[in-house]
Design an enzyme around this catalytic site. Structure first.
Site, PDB file in Angstrom:
ATOM      1  N   ASP A  48      32.577  29.305  25.518  1.00  0.00           N
ATOM      2  CA  ASP A  48      33.434  28.402  24.868  1.00  0.00           C
ATOM      3  C   ASP A  48      33.033  27.058  25.161  1.00  0.00           C
ATOM      4  O   ASP A  48      33.283  26.012  24.385  1.00  0.00           O
ATOM      5  CB  ASP A  48      34.829  28.425  25.277  1.00  0.00           C
ATOM      6  N   HIS A  72      44.722  30.580  23.175  1.00  0.00           N
ATOM      7  CA  HIS A  72      44.780  30.484  21.830  1.00  0.00           C
ATOM      8  C   HIS A  72      45.983  31.232  20.962  1.00  0.00           C
ATOM      9  O   HIS A  72      46.229  32.308  21.307  1.00  0.00           O
ATOM     10  CB  HIS A  72      43.448  30.829  21.409  1.00  0.00           C
ATOM     11  N   HIS A 113       7.646  38.040 -19.228  1.00  0.00           N
ATOM     12  CA  HIS A 113       7.278  37.832 -17.697  1.00  0.00           C
ATOM     13  C   HIS A 113       5.749  38.543 -17.497  1.00  0.00           C
ATOM     14  O   HIS A 113       5.006  37.650 -17.014  1.00  0.00           O
ATOM     15  CB  HIS A 113       8.173  38.609 -16.725  1.00  0.00           C
ATOM     16  N   GLN A 137      41.571  33.852  27.222  1.00  0.00           N
ATOM     17  CA  GLN A 137      41.478  33.856  25.423  1.00  0.00           C
ATOM     18  C   GLN A 137      42.947  33.861  24.794  1.00  0.00           C
ATOM     19  O   GLN A 137      42.968  33.559  23.653  1.00  0.00           O
ATOM     20  CB  GLN A 137      40.623  34.799  25.151  1.00  0.00           C
ATOM     21  N   GLU A 182      34.680  39.070  18.122  1.00  0.00           N
ATOM     22  CA  GLU A 182      34.143  37.740  18.208  1.00  0.00           C
ATOM     23  C   GLU A 182      33.568  37.768  19.681  1.00  0.00           C
ATOM     24  O   GLU A 182      32.313  37.672  19.782  1.00  0.00           O
ATOM     25  CB  GLU A 182      35.431  36.739  18.078  1.00  0.00           C
ATOM     26  N   HIS A 183      34.410  37.769  20.826  1.00  0.00           N
ATOM     27  CA  HIS A 183      33.907  37.691  22.167  1.00  0.00           C
ATOM     28  C   HIS A 183      34.062  39.078  22.778  1.00  0.00           C
ATOM     29  O   HIS A 183      34.882  40.005  22.421  1.00  0.00           O
ATOM     30  CB  HIS A 183      34.942  36.926  22.979  1.00  0.00           C
TER      31      HIS A 183
END
Length: 405
Positions: A328, A250, A388, A247, A298-299
């Site tokens: 992924d 990235h 109404h 990871q 996220e992960h």
């Protein structure tokens, strides 16, 4: 981000450090407005400026897609096909069902309706992103897919993106950056206006998504990749380290290592020389879960701790004794995941991001529905909406029931 071993409190503060889009929003606003005003002309100018490509044709037509796709080697094509099937199968199982029931004089129900036209932003060369978005949209029943992706220096696009696009029957445009997002949001002479935009991208792309979100739907504003690993000391530290290293490939990725054995943590860290990550020691598995839920990353990878999965509430996707890279590419869930603690209220991109629940009600018996209707009129009067209330009471007295089948 430095490689630091921190206390729990310091780790939370470092992880939650605000990564604001403000400076990008100001820079992107003019581009978005210009594309809105001038359409293709502006798109072509910004593509020349930012990508160094003088576009003569914005759309990649079907013949060019076929030529490009033919360049994909057999092994890669088979791998793409396998990932496509895996994501497709997983998301088919998530499809909700329409329902209808009769209750208190009413027939009421929900129909799940797909969004009409979806725009997908695919970073240059990231064909896996097209699988992780377009396949899911097709499963949900989306009829039109519009794909934008930055061109290569010669104006072409990735052969693998072309291969996936053909499988999806998607239209593809060689445009990237904020100009692509704006073009999909407002429409140009060449690029159709969409109803929702999904897909990752850099900070400029995210800023553009933020700016157009008042006009079209978006999946979310995503930040850098995040991974939080919680590892039992019985697991090979080399395997755990590789998960983290993956990871960290990235740009600006954030990785966190959690365990409760200092010697074991030292063994993992010894394999992560010259990499930027955070780590902390906790008292045991329960504390590890509590910290994950506070971070809402996220992960998440649980190494040797699969029994904890039912206690994880806040995470985009969880890998159990398996590298997060499987998600992924091929495991089934989308790799388009919530970042910056937005996993507290969002999950992985799924069919639900491409569907709308259309609720409906129909009266079948005024006698049976009259009590419920009177309560509705009473609530309306209480809030000061007298018409109404009148619309309900007058309908009970004079309105007709729908006799159509």
């Amino acid at each position: 981000m430095p490689s630091l071993r921190l206390s729990k409190e310091s780790l939370l503060n470092e992880f939650r450090r605000v990564r604001t889009l403000d400076k990008y929003v100001d820079a992107v606003r003019a581009i978005v407005n210009d594309v809105k005003a001038r359409g293709d002309e502006a798109v072509i100018e910004y593509t020349r400026k930012f990508d160094g490509v003088a576009l003569t044709k914005i759309e990649v037509d079907i013949d060019e897609l076929r030529v490009l796709a033919s360049k994909v080697d057999k092994d890669t094509a088979q791998a793409i096909d396998a990932a496509y099937r895996s994501v497709e199968d997983f998301n088919r199982r998530l499809m909700p069902r329409d329902f209808e029931e009769e209750c208190c004089g009413l027939i009421r129900g929900v129909r799940w309706v797909p969004i009409g036209r979806v725009g997908i932003y695919v970073p240059r060369g990231y064909f896996s992103t097209l699988i992780m978005t377009g396949v899911i949209a097709r499963v949900a029943g989306v009829k039109e897919l519009v794909v934008t992706t930055p061109p290569n220096g010669d104006g072409s696009i990735s052969p693998e993106i072309a291969y996936v696009a053909l499988k999806l029957n998607a239209r593809v445009f060689r445009v990237g950056g904020p100009q692509a997002v704006a073009a999909m949001a407002f429409g140009t002479e060449s690029i159709p206006k969409v109803d929702k935009i999904v897909g990752p991208g850099n900070a400029y792309v995210q800023a553009a998504k933020y700016l157009v979100s008042q006009y079209v739907g978006i999946d979310g504003i995503e930040g850098p990749t995040e991974l939080v690993v919680c590892a039992d000391p019985s697991v090979d530290p080399g395997v755990v380290a590789l998960d983290i290293m993956a990871q960290l490939e990235h740009n600006s990725a954030i990785a966190v290592v959690i365990t409760w054995d200092e010697k074991y943590l030292n063994a993992i860290e010894s394999r992560l020389n010259n990499l930027n990550y955070l780590s902390t020691l906790v008292d045991g598995p329960k504390d590890c879960v509590d910290l994950i839920n506070e971070l809402a990353p996220e992960h998440v990878t649980l190494w040797g701790l699969g029994n904890l999965i039912n206690n994880i509430r806040n995470a985009g996707a969880v890998s159990i004794s398996m590298p997060s890279a499987m998600i992924d590419y091929v495991a089934g869930p989308s790799h388009v995941l919530p970042t910056e603690s937005s996993a507290r209220w969002r999950g992985a991109l799924s069919v639900y991001d491409f569907l709308k629940p259309v609720a409906y009600v129909k009266a079948v018996s005024k006698d049976l529905v009259s009590d419920l209707a009177r309560h509705g009129a009473s609530l309306a009067v209480r809030e000061g909406f007298n018409n109404h209330a009148r619309s309900i009471t007058e309908w009970l007295l004079t309105g007709n029931l729908d006799k159509s089948s």
